[in-house]
Design an enzyme around this catalytic site. Sequence first.
Site: not given
Ligand code: NAD
Length: 290
Positions: A246, A264
Amino acid sequence: MVILLADAFAPDLPGRLATFGEVTSDMSRLGDAEVLIVRSKTKVDKAMIDAAPKCRYIIRGGVGVDTIDVEYAKSKGIAVDNTPEASSLAVAELAFALMIAMPNHLVRADNSMKEGKWLKKELERTELNGKTLGLIGIGRIGHELALRAKAFGMSVIAYDKYVTSSEVASLVSLDEVYAKSDYISLHTPLTDETRGMINAASIAKMKKGVYLINTCRGQVVVEQDIADALNSGKMAGYATDVYNKEPPEGSPLLKAPNVLMTPHLGASTEENLLRLGDSIVARLKKYSGK
Ligand code: NAD
């Protein structure tokens, strides 16, 4: 104590943090900082940690700590934290916006109008209603997206390696998500298990004409394999907020058809910046005992 705000936050945050110590955004004060507060831009690697010998607490305003060398920080006695609860709505709304923009050709329609074209026949739309959305990862963000998709008449299925029940989606195997979904949206963290999980082999299991939405992490997909699937027509569209690198300079996605890109922006809503501020203040209250 010196609190170093390394990235951009809501304008009122420095004032709110001033009750806990001296607040600065001058990176030359890194050596004095006891608390280091970052978002996504500043990568806290070994060199940065070595340059911050007084640091005891790093807070990332955002979900996940994959931009921080957590093991190294811990080896230096530094606690590492993030604000996972703040950003869910902001990211879910962006994922939904990306999802609805693709079958409605919003970007192409807008661009073509400004080029003086009237593509009424060419831009045939399809509806979300009645389609199946497959979520990979149904944590906070996946849950919020499922609620929104259901309001639009979609069926929602989900695969999550660590979740055993959901009130908003039918939990199925990963292969079922691939085989049954018209839209697939990625909501896992970046881990050794998820790195590169969307690749030529997994795309081969998806429906022809699938739409993929990625607001989690760029490295969960193999960008070249996505570009190949878009070029062959196997994938109808890829909408993404996140990239292998990025900004995505030199990415094969830049030349592939039917890619919708945002820089992003997932957490970048006015409301979320305020929520991030609240979460950071709450954490500093606890840390300082004030
Ligand atoms: P969260 O921890 O609430 O949910 C993530 C889910 O993924 C969990 O339920 C977990 O069990 C599951 N998981 C983990 N490993 C896995 C696998 N191998 N296969 C299937 N499922 C799996 O997190 P969230 O708040 O929902 O956020 C998710 C992701 O979004 C973050 O980790 C981050 O990378 C990304 N994010 C991106 C932005 C952005 O600006 N685009 C902002 C915030 C978060």
